[in-house]
Design a protein around this motif. Sequence first.
Motif, mmCIF file in Angstrom:
data_model
loop_
_atom_site.group_PDB
_atom_site.id
_atom_site.type_symbol
_atom_site.label_atom_id
_atom_site.label_comp_id
_atom_site.label_asym_id
_atom_site.label_seq_id
_atom_site.Cartn_x
_atom_site.Cartn_y
_atom_site.Cartn_z
ATOM 1 N N GLY A 116 0.826 -1.194 0.000
ATOM 2 C CA GLY A 116 0.000 0.000 0.000
ATOM 3 C C GLY A 116 0.864 1.249 0.000
ATOM 4 N N PRO B 6 -7.620 6.446 -0.230
ATOM 5 C CA PRO B 6 -7.497 4.991 -0.411
ATOM 6 C C PRO B 6 -7.823 4.535 -1.827
ATOM 7 N N THR C 52 -2.843 3.767 1.530
ATOM 8 C CA THR C 52 -3.404 3.151 2.729
ATOM 9 C C THR C 52 -2.926 3.828 4.006
ATOM 10 N N THR C 53 -1.895 4.671 3.903
ATOM 11 C CA THR C 53 -1.375 5.430 5.029
ATOM 12 C C THR C 53 -1.025 6.831 4.566
ATOM 13 N N PRO D 243 -7.651 6.329 4.997
ATOM 14 C CA PRO D 243 -6.344 5.701 5.184
ATOM 15 C C PRO D 243 -5.918 5.789 6.639
ATOM 16 N N ARG D 244 -5.016 4.947 7.036
ATOM 17 C CA ARG D 244 -4.367 5.085 8.340
ATOM 18 C C ARG D 244 -3.724 6.473 8.387
ATOM 19 N N ASP E 72 -1.303 -4.392 3.904
ATOM 20 C CA ASP E 72 -1.705 -3.258 3.080
ATOM 21 C C ASP E 72 -1.180 -3.536 1.680
ATOM 22 N N VAL F 132 -1.774 -3.100 -2.782
ATOM 23 C CA VAL F 132 -2.331 -2.340 -3.898
ATOM 24 C C VAL F 132 -1.987 -3.074 -5.185
ATOM 25 N N VAL G 204 -7.320 -2.522 -3.624
ATOM 26 C CA VAL G 204 -6.686 -1.986 -2.415
ATOM 27 C C VAL G 204 -7.133 -2.805 -1.214
ATOM 28 N N ARG H 209 -6.440 -2.967 3.066
ATOM 29 C CA ARG H 209 -5.811 -2.356 4.245
ATOM 30 C C ARG H 209 -6.045 -3.247 5.452
ATOM 31 N N GLU H 210 -4.949 -3.671 6.055
ATOM 32 C CA GLU H 210 -4.986 -4.575 7.213
ATOM 33 C C GLU H 210 -5.831 -5.811 6.932
ATOM 34 N N VAL I 86 -10.728 -2.772 0.511
ATOM 35 C CA VAL I 86 -11.455 -1.501 0.524
ATOM 36 C C VAL I 86 -11.782 -1.023 -0.887
#
Length: 409
Positions: free
Chosen positions: A59, A92, A97-98, A125-126, A371, A373, A392, A394-395, A399
């Motif tokens: 990500g 995202p 993702t972050t 995103p985070r 994470d 992509v 995508v 995330r964790e 998403v």
Amino acid sequence: MSGEVLPVPDRVWDGVGDRPVARSRVLVRGGRVAEVGERVTAPAGADVVDLAGHTLLPGFIDCHVHVVDESLDTAPVAEQTVRAIPPLRTLPANGFTTVRDLGGSDQPITTALRDAVADGVVPGPRMVVAPNILSARGSHGDKEPELTARFGVEVGVVADGASEVVRRVREQAGAKADWIKFAGSGGFSSAVDSPTDVGYSQAEVDALVAAASDLGLPCAGHAFNDEAVVRAVRAGVRSVEHGSLIGRDTLDLLVRRRVPLVPTWYCVEHLLDRVDDGEFRAGRPPEVREKLRGHADGLRATAALVAGSDVVPAFGTDAGLFPHEDNWREFPTMARLGVEPVRALRAATSVAADLLDRPDLGRVAPGATADLVAVPGDPFEDIEVTGQVGFVMREGSVVLHRAGGVSRL
């Protein structure tokens, strides 16, 4: 989807190596990468995600965004907060993702948004956040000097002198900051200063960074010119933001001290390309346009100099000064400046993760946070595909999925 997911792309890049690996697979379990390799098979009950024609990567991480609109600095806090939600949805979808959000004006809005995203209250995103930008009065973060002059109302987290700077750092810590950001120089988007101005003395920067360090908080220094960057590096900042008007000696200092530079190249390009556009000028102080025009040659020359140097670039865009949906354009901008695809992609993955002190991010390896992509084709051959994200995660939770299909074994 089930608790185990097996994305099956054409190739996987781990965020570190020189090239992606063909026919590799990634098994995700419990929000983590469990296995990576050509011989990885799907356990019974696992969801298999068909990503034919795609490259799977870690990500992306954007180390410099603003989700709170600075044009709303004097609007009610509730309005500023609500209007930050659409950017949190957009990022995202671009594969990010972050993000590290580096400060609004004078309210710690982003800490609440960070926690709301983490708790699943709003999508996004985070977030790693510096709630506000600390600034000397009359410098880049002094947002509404006319209000101050007429009514004594200060908009911005402003501080002069070592003791006041330290107090402001402690206030940011009390607001649950992850980072401290300060204006080491002036800027382009503010009407009260110039990017060649220096915002804080060496003693003030030293006190600021030391106070943050005592609280376990890393510092990001907004600094455009040589003297501002040198003072920030001497004080011990974790990253320098922009550095858009610096010379070779300052670059050598960054290399020697191993301080990453977040150059926000696309934002500079975006602004310069629109400096004579009437719609762009509307609502902006005329000084902003004149500063951009006056420094255009220097900005372009420095970008080329930095891109060809040994400095470590960490991916950051300043999204918010331009539409958030365009933050991916930092990738092709880096390519146009001569940055190799692997260096650009590392900047947004493993290098960015290391800057944020999150070695579990930015990598596709057993034990890493899942994470992920996927982009069509091969970004090592065509960096433009970073703008066509098709998948995508995330964790371990999907998403976005607009590529291929899903089957369960």
